[in-house]
Motif scaffolding. Structure first.
Motif, mmCIF file in Angstrom:
data_model
loop_
_atom_site.group_PDB
_atom_site.id
_atom_site.type_symbol
_atom_site.label_atom_id
_atom_site.label_comp_id
_atom_site.label_asym_id
_atom_site.label_seq_id
_atom_site.Cartn_x
_atom_site.Cartn_y
_atom_site.Cartn_z
ATOM 1 N N VAL A 182 13.882 7.546 6.465
ATOM 2 C CA VAL A 182 12.490 7.932 6.652
ATOM 3 C C VAL A 182 11.653 6.652 6.665
ATOM 4 N N ALA A 183 10.916 6.441 7.747
ATOM 5 C CA ALA A 183 10.023 5.295 7.867
ATOM 6 C C ALA A 183 8.639 5.728 7.398
ATOM 7 N N VAL A 184 8.104 5.057 6.378
ATOM 8 C CA VAL A 184 6.830 5.440 5.770
ATOM 9 C C VAL A 184 5.760 4.417 6.107
ATOM 10 N N GLY A 185 4.679 4.882 6.727
ATOM 11 C CA GLY A 185 3.541 4.025 7.049
ATOM 12 C C GLY A 185 3.557 3.572 8.493
ATOM 13 N N ASP A 186 2.381 3.190 8.983
ATOM 14 C CA ASP A 186 2.251 2.728 10.364
ATOM 15 C C ASP A 186 3.113 1.503 10.639
ATOM 16 N N CYS A 187 3.190 0.613 9.680
ATOM 17 C CA CYS A 187 3.962 -0.621 9.871
ATOM 18 C C CYS A 187 5.445 -0.316 10.051
ATOM 19 N N ALA A 188 5.966 0.621 9.298
ATOM 20 C CA ALA A 188 7.375 0.985 9.422
ATOM 21 C C ALA A 188 7.630 1.762 10.709
ATOM 22 N N CYS A 189 6.626 2.509 11.165
ATOM 23 C CA CYS A 189 6.800 3.304 12.385
ATOM 24 C C CYS A 189 6.838 2.436 13.636
ATOM 25 N N ASP A 190 5.859 1.531 13.768
ATOM 26 C CA ASP A 190 5.788 0.745 15.003
ATOM 27 C C ASP A 190 5.354 -0.709 14.811
ATOM 28 N N GLY A 191 5.366 -1.185 13.593
ATOM 29 C CA GLY A 191 4.947 -2.556 13.340
ATOM 30 C C GLY A 191 3.520 -2.651 12.841
ATOM 31 N N PRO A 232 0.131 6.404 4.081
ATOM 32 C CA PRO A 232 0.136 7.870 4.084
ATOM 33 C C PRO A 232 -0.037 8.411 2.665
ATOM 34 N N ALA A 233 -0.639 9.562 2.573
ATOM 35 C CA ALA A 233 -0.835 10.198 1.266
ATOM 36 C C ALA A 233 0.511 10.659 0.711
ATOM 37 N N PRO A 234 0.628 10.764 -0.611
ATOM 38 C CA PRO A 234 1.895 11.234 -1.197
ATOM 39 C C PRO A 234 2.346 12.583 -0.649
ATOM 40 N N LEU A 235 1.402 13.466 -0.361
ATOM 41 C CA LEU A 235 1.753 14.769 0.189
ATOM 42 C C LEU A 235 2.424 14.615 1.557
ATOM 43 N N GLU A 236 1.931 13.670 2.363
ATOM 44 C CA GLU A 236 2.534 13.420 3.680
ATOM 45 C C GLU A 236 3.941 12.857 3.525
ATOM 46 N N GLY A 253 0.827 -1.208 0.000
ATOM 47 C CA GLY A 253 0.000 0.000 0.000
ATOM 48 C C GLY A 253 0.861 1.256 0.000
ATOM 49 N N CYS A 254 1.897 1.256 0.824
ATOM 50 C CA CYS A 254 2.792 2.415 0.895
ATOM 51 C C CYS A 254 3.600 2.562 -0.389
ATOM 52 N N GLU A 255 3.955 1.444 -1.019
ATOM 53 C CA GLU A 255 4.706 1.509 -2.272
ATOM 54 C C GLU A 255 3.887 2.191 -3.368
ATOM 55 N N LEU A 256 2.586 1.945 -3.366
ATOM 56 C CA LEU A 256 1.726 2.609 -4.352
ATOM 57 C C LEU A 256 1.757 4.119 -4.166
ATOM 58 N N GLY A 263 6.917 -0.769 5.524
ATOM 59 C CA GLY A 263 6.556 -2.078 6.056
ATOM 60 C C GLY A 263 7.265 -2.430 7.342
ATOM 61 N N PRO A 264 6.691 -3.411 8.069
ATOM 62 C CA PRO A 264 7.386 -3.900 9.256
ATOM 63 C C PRO A 264 8.599 -4.699 8.794
ATOM 64 N N VAL A 265 9.655 -4.667 9.545
ATOM 65 C CA VAL A 265 10.861 -5.384 9.142
ATOM 66 C C VAL A 265 10.672 -6.866 9.459
ATOM 67 N N THR A 266 10.558 -7.667 8.417
ATOM 68 C CA THR A 266 10.428 -9.108 8.627
ATOM 69 C C THR A 266 11.789 -9.668 9.016
#
Length: 171
Positions: free
Chosen positions: A117-126, A154-158, A57-60, A93-96
């Motif tokens: 830069v950590a992008v998305g909830d998964c990258a921030c805290d899992g 997150p939106a592209p603007l974010e 989702g974040c990659e999109l 993404g979360p780090v597998t």
């Protein structure tokens, strides 16, 4: 073949409508962020995007940054294939467990002064994956992070704001 051509002629070219007038303020903000990034950098910024195990989702949304609407390439910000050419790591993404070593090596291969830069909830805290037998959790558990951009996705603007914030800290 004629049947297909008639159908195309009847339907026309479907596309999404232009942004709403309510988002006109967003255009001004995008232009402001673009100007500030160019003022700060004065040169190109090379970003290495690392998918550490996300749902894509974040990659999109990261991919949307390269379209003509956001136009990061026009700012001199480009995505590179090698961490040795990168100034910034954009991790999603979360780090597998399988990506833990790869992310650490990518971080070490990126020359100083490197930004993360950590992008998305998964990258921030899992995120919804959390920490488990298959996941280390957020990116901060593996490498130091400069800026976190929350959102699912997150939106592209974010994401642009997060990149700007990291570049400001670098300055």
């Amino acid at each position: 073949m004629w049947k297909i051509l008639r159908q195309i002629a009847r339907a026309g070219i479907p596309s999404e409508p232009p942004p709403f007038a309510a988002e006109a303020g967003e255009d001004a903000e995008i232009m402001h962020i673009r100007r500030e990034i160019l003022d700060i950098l004065g040169q190109a910024l090379a970003i290495r995007e690392v998918d550490a195990g996300s749902c894509n989702g974040c990659e999109l949304e990261v991919n949307a940054l390269t379209n003509p609407y956001y136009n990061l390439e026009g700012l001199g910000i480009k995505f590179v294939a090698s961490p040795r050419h990168a100034d910034m790591l954009l991790v999603t993404g979360p780090v597998t467990r399988n990506m833990e070593t790869a992310l650490r090596r990518t971080y070490e291969a990126t020359p100083e002064p490197r930004l993360v830069v950590a992008v998305g909830d998964c990258a921030c805290d899992g995120g919804i994956f959390g920490e488990s037998y298959a996941s280390c959790g957020g990116v901060t558990k593996v490498v130091p992070v400069d800026v976190m951009v929350p959102g699912c996705p997150p939106a592209p603007l974010e994401i642009m704001r997060g990149i700007l914030m990291a570049v400001r800290r670098r300055r």
